[in-house]
Write a protein that holds these residues in place. Structure first.
Motif, short mmCIF file in Angstrom:
data_model
loop_
_atom_site.label_atom_id
_atom_site.label_comp_id
_atom_site.label_asym_id
_atom_site.label_seq_id
_atom_site.Cartn_x
_atom_site.Cartn_y
_atom_site.Cartn_z
N SER A 195 -3.82 0.25 -2.75
CA SER A 195 -3.39 -0.99 -2.14
C SER A 195 -3.51 -2.12 -3.14
O SER A 195 -4.29 -2.03 -4.10
CB SER A 195 -4.23 -1.31 -0.90
N LYS B 212 -7.09 -5.15 -0.17
CA LYS B 212 -8.16 -4.15 -0.27
C LYS B 212 -9.37 -4.59 0.54
O LYS B 212 -9.76 -5.75 0.51
CB LYS B 212 -8.54 -3.93 -1.73
N SER C 135 0.85 -1.18 0.00
CA SER C 135 0.00 0.00 0.00
C SER C 135 0.89 1.23 0.00
O SER C 135 2.04 1.17 0.44
CB SER C 135 -0.90 0.00 1.24
N THR D 104 -5.89 -0.49 5.62
CA THR D 104 -6.10 0.93 5.34
C THR D 104 -4.84 1.70 5.68
O THR D 104 -4.34 1.59 6.81
CB THR D 104 -7.28 1.48 6.16
N SER E 62 -3.00 5.39 6.20
CA SER E 62 -3.38 6.76 6.53
C SER E 62 -2.15 7.49 7.05
O SER E 62 -1.10 6.87 7.25
CB SER E 62 -4.49 6.78 7.59
#
Length: 132
Positions: free
Chosen positions: A60, A65, A49, A69, A71
């Motif tokens: 990703s 997926k 990712s 996640t 961030s």
């Protein structure tokens, strides 16, 4: 001096969650892309990712997926990888890496930021082990 320090790895049962952190220093966070890579025993390292500091864009690989996640926290110069619904096949050493991307809009493709050769700086890695 550019530094990337991963943390958050560990041992978890299948279906569990972990959050990896990549604390960075020594460069302009907003001008770089940060990628997460992993290397399982006996396998090549693969891009998992990435997140672009310039516009916050992320992507990703298909196998993570909906489960992983990525961030960032600009105030802390830190990138996170939240990993949910972990599977035994996610077991690997996870690395974060950084590359400056200012002025590279004409070079970046959909796959460039998944390629380890594109990155200049690497962390030391953190082990993630998912038991069945």
């Amino acid at each position: 001096e550019v530094q990337l320090v991963e943390s958050g790895g560990g041992l978890v049962q299948a279906g569990g969650s972990l959050r990896l952190s990549c604390a960075t220093s020594g460069f302009a966070f907003a001008d770089f892309a940060i990628g997460w890579f992993r290397q399982a025993p006996g396998k090549e390292r693969e891009g998992v990712s990435y997140i672009r500091g310039t516009d916050g864009g992320t992507d990703s690989i298909d196998s993570v997926k909906g489960r992983f996640t990525i961030s960032r926290d600009n105030a802390k110069n830190t990138v996170y990888l939240q990993m949910n619904s972990l599977k035994p096949e996610d077991t690997a050493i996870y690395y974060c890496a950084a590359v400056g991307i200012i002025g590279l809009d004409g070079v970046l493709t959909m796959t460039t930021l998944f390629e380890e050769a594109f990155y200049d700086y690497w962390g030391q890695g953190t082990q993630v082990t998912v038991s069945s």
